[in-house]
Design a protein around this motif. Structure first.
Motif, PDB file in Angstrom:
ATOM      1  N   PRO A   4      -7.910   7.862  10.283  1.00 60.96           N
ATOM      2  CA  PRO A   4      -8.398   7.036  11.389  1.00 60.96           C
ATOM      3  C   PRO A   4      -7.329   7.024  12.480  1.00 60.96           C
ATOM      4  CG  PRO A   4      -7.585   5.640   9.620  1.00 60.96           C
ATOM      5  CD  PRO A   4      -7.561   7.050   9.093  1.00 60.96           C
ATOM      6  N   LYS A   5      -7.756   6.917  13.718  1.00 61.11           N
ATOM      7  CA  LYS A   5      -6.780   6.963  14.816  1.00 61.11           C
ATOM      8  C   LYS A   5      -5.999   5.658  14.949  1.00 61.11           C
ATOM      9  CE  LYS A   5      -6.361   8.783  19.503  1.00 61.11           C
ATOM     10  NZ  LYS A   5      -7.087   9.357  20.670  1.00 61.11           N
ATOM     11  N   ILE A   6      -6.580   4.555  14.453  1.00 65.49           N
ATOM     12  CA  ILE A   6      -5.938   3.242  14.604  1.00 65.49           C
ATOM     13  C   ILE A   6      -4.742   3.143  13.655  1.00 65.49           C
ATOM     14  CG2 ILE A   6      -6.259   0.765  14.306  1.00 65.49           C
ATOM     15  CD1 ILE A   6      -9.162   1.136  15.203  1.00 65.49           C
ATOM     16  N   PRO A   7      -3.527   2.933  14.177  1.00 64.12           N
ATOM     17  CA  PRO A   7      -2.317   2.928  13.334  1.00 64.12           C
ATOM     18  C   PRO A   7      -2.344   1.883  12.220  1.00 64.12           C
ATOM     19  CG  PRO A   7      -1.727   3.167  15.653  1.00 64.12           C
ATOM     20  CD  PRO A   7      -3.197   2.858  15.620  1.00 64.12           C
ATOM     21  N   LEU A   8      -2.875   0.688  12.493  1.00 63.01           N
ATOM     22  CA  LEU A   8      -2.896  -0.350  11.463  1.00 63.01           C
ATOM     23  C   LEU A   8      -3.708   0.104  10.249  1.00 63.01           C
ATOM     24  CD1 LEU A   8      -2.220  -3.177  10.452  1.00 63.01           C
ATOM     25  CD2 LEU A   8      -4.225  -4.032  11.688  1.00 63.01           C
ATOM     26  N   ALA A   9      -4.830   0.750  10.478  1.00 61.94           N
ATOM     27  CA  ALA A   9      -5.643   1.260   9.376  1.00 61.94           C
ATOM     28  C   ALA A   9      -4.865   2.310   8.585  1.00 61.94           C
ATOM     29  CB  ALA A   9      -6.950   1.843   9.897  1.00 61.94           C
ATOM     30  N   GLN A  10      -4.155   3.174   9.305  1.00 60.64           N
ATOM     31  CA  GLN A  10      -3.338   4.183   8.627  1.00 60.64           C
ATOM     32  C   GLN A  10      -2.301   3.521   7.706  1.00 60.64           C
ATOM     33  OE1 GLN A  10      -1.479   6.911  11.337  1.00 60.64           O
ATOM     34  NE2 GLN A  10      -3.395   7.558  12.298  1.00 60.64           N
ATOM     35  N   SER A  11      -1.668   2.478   8.194  1.00 57.04           N
ATOM     36  CA  SER A  11      -0.632   1.793   7.408  1.00 57.04           C
ATOM     37  C   SER A  11      -1.213   1.205   6.127  1.00 57.04           C
ATOM     38  CB  SER A  11       0.018   0.680   8.241  1.00 57.04           C
ATOM     39  OG  SER A  11       0.740   1.208   9.320  1.00 57.04           O
ATOM     40  N   ILE A  12      -2.359   0.535   6.245  1.00 57.18           N
ATOM     41  CA  ILE A  12      -2.981  -0.074   5.061  1.00 57.18           C
ATOM     42  C   ILE A  12      -3.289   0.999   4.014  1.00 57.18           C
ATOM     43  CG2 ILE A  12      -5.059  -1.254   4.224  1.00 57.18           C
ATOM     44  CD1 ILE A  12      -5.151  -2.674   6.977  1.00 57.18           C
ATOM     45  N   ILE A  13      -3.863   2.095   4.468  1.00 54.93           N
ATOM     46  CA  ILE A  13      -4.275   3.159   3.554  1.00 54.93           C
ATOM     47  C   ILE A  13      -3.065   3.822   2.898  1.00 54.93           C
ATOM     48  CG2 ILE A  13      -5.376   5.435   3.460  1.00 54.93           C
ATOM     49  CD1 ILE A  13      -7.155   4.222   5.871  1.00 54.93           C
ATOM     50  N   GLU A  14      -2.035   4.101   3.676  1.00 52.87           N
ATOM     51  CA  GLU A  14      -0.846   4.762   3.135  1.00 52.87           C
ATOM     52  C   GLU A  14      -0.117   3.866   2.134  1.00 52.87           C
ATOM     53  OE1 GLU A  14       0.208   8.056   3.706  1.00 52.87           O
ATOM     54  OE2 GLU A  14      -1.879   8.023   4.383  1.00 52.87           O
ATOM     55  N   ILE A  15      -0.052   2.582   2.401  1.00 48.54           N
ATOM     56  CA  ILE A  15       0.636   1.662   1.485  1.00 48.54           C
ATOM     57  C   ILE A  15      -0.171   1.517   0.190  1.00 48.54           C
ATOM     58  CG2 ILE A  15       1.449  -0.705   1.143  1.00 48.54           C
ATOM     59  CD1 ILE A  15       2.047  -0.768   4.178  1.00 48.54           C
ATOM     60  N   ALA A 138       0.297  -1.943  14.448  1.00 50.98           N
ATOM     61  CA  ALA A 138       1.088  -1.587  13.282  1.00 50.98           C
ATOM     62  C   ALA A 138       2.532  -2.021  13.499  1.00 50.98           C
ATOM     63  CB  ALA A 138       1.026  -0.082  13.039  1.00 50.98           C
ATOM     64  N   SER A 139       3.148  -2.573  12.450  1.00 48.68           N
ATOM     65  CA  SER A 139       4.518  -3.071  12.586  1.00 48.68           C
ATOM     66  C   SER A 139       5.137  -3.198  11.200  1.00 48.68           C
ATOM     67  CB  SER A 139       4.539  -4.437  13.266  1.00 48.68           C
ATOM     68  OG  SER A 139       3.890  -5.406  12.449  1.00 48.68           O
ATOM     69  N   GLU A 140       6.441  -3.313  11.166  1.00 46.17           N
ATOM     70  CA  GLU A 140       7.124  -3.508   9.878  1.00 46.17           C
ATOM     71  C   GLU A 140       6.723  -4.844   9.260  1.00 46.17           C
ATOM     72  OE1 GLU A 140      11.647  -4.051   8.212  1.00 46.17           O
ATOM     73  OE2 GLU A 140      11.272  -2.391   9.611  1.00 46.17           O
ATOM     74  N   GLU A 141       6.515  -5.841  10.098  1.00 44.25           N
ATOM     75  CA  GLU A 141       6.085  -7.153   9.590  1.00 44.25           C
ATOM     76  C   GLU A 141       4.744  -7.032   8.868  1.00 44.25           C
ATOM     77  OE1 GLU A 141       5.099 -11.698  11.154  1.00 44.25           O
ATOM     78  OE2 GLU A 141       5.632 -10.134  12.603  1.00 44.25           O
ATOM     79  N   ASN A 142       3.802  -6.302   9.481  1.00 49.39           N
ATOM     80  CA  ASN A 142       2.525  -6.060   8.809  1.00 49.39           C
ATOM     81  C   ASN A 142       2.713  -5.294   7.505  1.00 49.39           C
ATOM     82  OD1 ASN A 142       0.712  -7.382  10.497  1.00 49.39           O
ATOM     83  ND2 ASN A 142       0.373  -5.590  11.800  1.00 49.39           N
ATOM     84  N   ASP A 143       3.558  -4.269   7.543  1.00 49.22           N
ATOM     85  CA  ASP A 143       3.801  -3.464   6.340  1.00 49.22           C
ATOM     86  C   ASP A 143       4.311  -4.335   5.198  1.00 49.22           C
ATOM     87  OD1 ASP A 143       3.096  -1.291   7.842  1.00 49.22           O
ATOM     88  OD2 ASP A 143       5.126  -0.492   8.054  1.00 49.22           O
ATOM     89  N   LEU A 144       5.229  -5.223   5.510  1.00 51.96           N
ATOM     90  CA  LEU A 144       5.797  -6.091   4.474  1.00 51.96           C
ATOM     91  C   LEU A 144       4.729  -7.011   3.878  1.00 51.96           C
ATOM     92  CD1 LEU A 144       9.207  -7.004   6.164  1.00 51.96           C
ATOM     93  CD2 LEU A 144       8.844  -5.488   4.197  1.00 51.96           C
ATOM     94  N   LYS A 145       3.828  -7.503   4.715  1.00 48.21           N
ATOM     95  CA  LYS A 145       2.738  -8.361   4.224  1.00 48.21           C
ATOM     96  C   LYS A 145       1.798  -7.600   3.298  1.00 48.21           C
ATOM     97  CE  LYS A 145       2.491 -11.498   8.242  1.00 48.21           C
ATOM     98  NZ  LYS A 145       1.642 -11.901   9.395  1.00 48.21           N
ATOM     99  N   ILE A 146       1.482  -6.345   3.672  1.00 49.05           N
ATOM    100  CA  ILE A 146       0.588  -5.527   2.847  1.00 49.05           C
ATOM    101  C   ILE A 146       1.236  -5.233   1.503  1.00 49.05           C
ATOM    102  CG2 ILE A 146      -0.670  -3.335   2.693  1.00 49.05           C
ATOM    103  CD1 ILE A 146      -0.523  -3.325   5.862  1.00 49.05           C
TER     104      ILE A 146
END
Length: 553
Positions: A4-15, A138-146
């Motif tokens: 998906p082009k949206i970075p936040l979606a990419q982060s959720i999927i990769e994590i 997308a951000s490191e803060e979001n990544d940490l929450k996921i």
């Protein structure tokens, strides 16, 4: 690979991928398109599409129940998310790891009158172990929450909620990742633990002549054989097991209500334990709860790595450890106390079992008779899923072969989602799965059959007694229109047309002869999932059951 082009979606999927999440249940929608595109295009995931969100969440629950690993459910924004709630509550109380990932509108779109916008943040707060409210970028803060959400689901064995806002356009894709999400290391799982101040508890144990062990929902083969033998051979110990405990020994009492329902006050006083030890999940028997709340033990020890519910208003110690570790530590240091506790109770129970067999031989075709026949017909080494209400209570009265593992949604004890859970469990398990259900529970969750993944050897045994039979058993039953309409939910519906619509094999039973004739074909034919619908007499069922307890005296 397509992303998906949206970075936040990419982060959720990769994590999710990095954390080993494998099973993803997706309910079709628009706002969750970035997640759907990413999960479905990634070979690291096994994706399922289930339209009804309530069914999807219970299906995911069944998979997580069997795999013991987190399963994710993904939905669009708005009311779709709220349909997950029954399964979220069940996961919370049954300690099952479930990851809810909801797509949301950006916060500036909430409460302005747009369609399918609700206040999604923290919507499961009362029944979740972690809530990750993400921001749009997308951000490191979001990544940490996921990361934290997934790790918490694993460690605390419960549901978590990840809420992700996406702005349009939603369907754009790319062939390159635009993020390198932060992956945090998994927290260490606590190893074996010893009992603190063990000498104090050894002293209490050795001095008690009446020790009662009560086992609720429990995994099969989870208790060490040497522990089972120790408890089974101790003359001062009585072990009560439930159908969902999956714990077996000839000296264990596996039908609690058969034993204690005929007791009078003098019997209860003799049965009153000095020590009560509990482990496992929720307990079905209302009678044992009533007994222990009135005749409280001096000591109630509950063993669980996470929680201890004070079910009997008598809890004195929560041992935060695995049952095997507790018993290994305690029993190695204790002695067998001279007592007649087990012998006295066992004598009563053995007489009750003889009376039960005689009663079952003479009763007419009814719910009780049917449960005996179908439980005895279950294939060895199969998995049995049971719906709530009267179905699980009848099952408590019948001996089940020790090779069969039994499951039921006892976290909240709701009838919603039992069929969906059973189908999810069948998909995740390598075993033949049989699901026994009542008519109201089956009809309530009939969208569970709107599912392209049902194994061909999945079997549904549907007991249709024309209404909510449990209400005839409970105190307060009256044969009046108000009761029949608003409590029992009387009906004349069958599963025949549902079976035809979903292309399931369908068999009917109306008496003992047709049961004997059709149940063999039901099990032997595996070209499609099957329903065996057994029609029992509405008015006679409660009479037969109530008379059973009278004849045990």
């Amino acid at each position: 690979m397509i992303y998906p082009k949206i970075p936040l979606a990419q982060s959720i999927i990769e994590i999710c991928s990095a954390k080993g999440i494998h099973n993803i249940i997706i309910s079709p929608g628009s706002r969750n398109a970035p997640l759907t595109i990413g999960f479905a295009q990634n070979p690291n995931f096994k994706c399922y599409s289930i339209a009804d969100e309530r069914c999807a969440a219970f299906f995911a629950l069944g998979i997580a129940q069997q795999t013991k690993n987190p399963t994710a459910v993904v939905c669009t924004s708005g009311s779709a998310l709220l349909n997950y709630y029954p399964a979220v509550a069940e996961a919370f109380y049954s300690q099952i790891p479930l990851i809810v990932i909801s797509a949301d509108r950006p916060q500036n779109k909430i409460d302005i009158g747009d369609g399918q916008t609700i206040r999604q943040q923290n919507v499961f707060r009362n029944h979740s172990v972690f809530n990750a409210n993400l921001t749009e970028e997308a951000s490191e803060e979001n990544d940490l929450k996921i990361n934290k959400a997934i790790e918490t689901a694993i460690i605390q064995k419960g549901p978590v909620h990840i809420n992700a806002p996406f702005e349009e356009p939603l369907y754009e894709t790319t062939d390159t990742l635009s993020v390198e999400p932060k992956i945090t290391p998994a927290d260490e799982i606590i190893g074996k633990k010893a009992i603190e101040n063990v000498a104090d508890f050894v002293s209490i144990w050795n001095s008690a002549k009446r020790k009662l062990v009560l086992v609720g929902v429990n995994e099969g083969d989870s208790i060490a054989p040497k522990t089972i033998e120790n408890l089974a051979n101790n003359p001062s110990v009585v072990v009560l097991t439930e159908t969902t405990s999956n714990l077996h020994h000839p000296n264990f009492i596996n039908s609690i209500d058969t034993l204690i329902t005929p007791f009078d006050d003098a019997d209860f006083k003799e049965f009153e334990p000095e020590i009560l030890i509990t482990f496992g999940g929720m307990v079905v028997s209302k009678r044992i709860k009533g007994f222990l709340r009135k005749y409280k033990p001096q000591h109630h020890w509950h063993i669980d790595t996470l929680r201890a519910y004070d079910t009997f208003n008598a809890l004195t110690k929560h041992f935060v450890m695995q049952p095997n570790d507790f018993f290994n530590d305690l029993l190695a240091k204790t002695i067998f106390t001279e007592s007649e506790y087990f012998e006295q109770i066992n004598q009563v129970y053995q007489l009750r079992k003889i009376k039960r067999e005689k009663y079952l031989e003479k009763i007419p075709f009814s719910d009780f008779k049917v449960f005996k026949e179908i439980i005895e017909s279950l294939p060895k080494n199969s998995q049995l899923q049971i719906s709530n209400s009267s179905a699980i209570r009848y099952a408590q009265l019948i001996d089940i072969d020790s090779s069969i593992e039994v499951f039921c949604n006892r976290g909240t004890s709701g009838i919603d989602g039992s069929t969906s859970t059973a189908i999810g469990a069948a998909v995740a398990s390598q075993k033949q799965t049989v699901f026994i259900t009542g008519d109201i529970s089956f009809l309530y969750d009939s969208n569970a059959l709107w599912n392209a993944y049902i194994p061909k050897n999945f079997k549904i045994i549907l007991i249709n007694n024309g209404g909510g039979g449990i209400f005839r058993i409970l105190p307060g039953h009256q044969e009046k229109p108000v009761f029949n309409t608003y409590f029992e939910t009387s009906h004349h519906l069958t599963a025949e047309h549902l079976a035809k619509m979903y292309q399931l094999n369908y068999y009917t039973v109306t008496d003992t002869d047709s049961l004997e004739k059709n149940i063999k074909s039901f099990y032997d034919t595996n070209d499609a999932p099957a329903i065996l619908e057994i029609f029992t007499p509405t008015a006679e069922n409660d009479v037969v059951l109530k008379q059973y307890f009278k004849e045990l005296i």
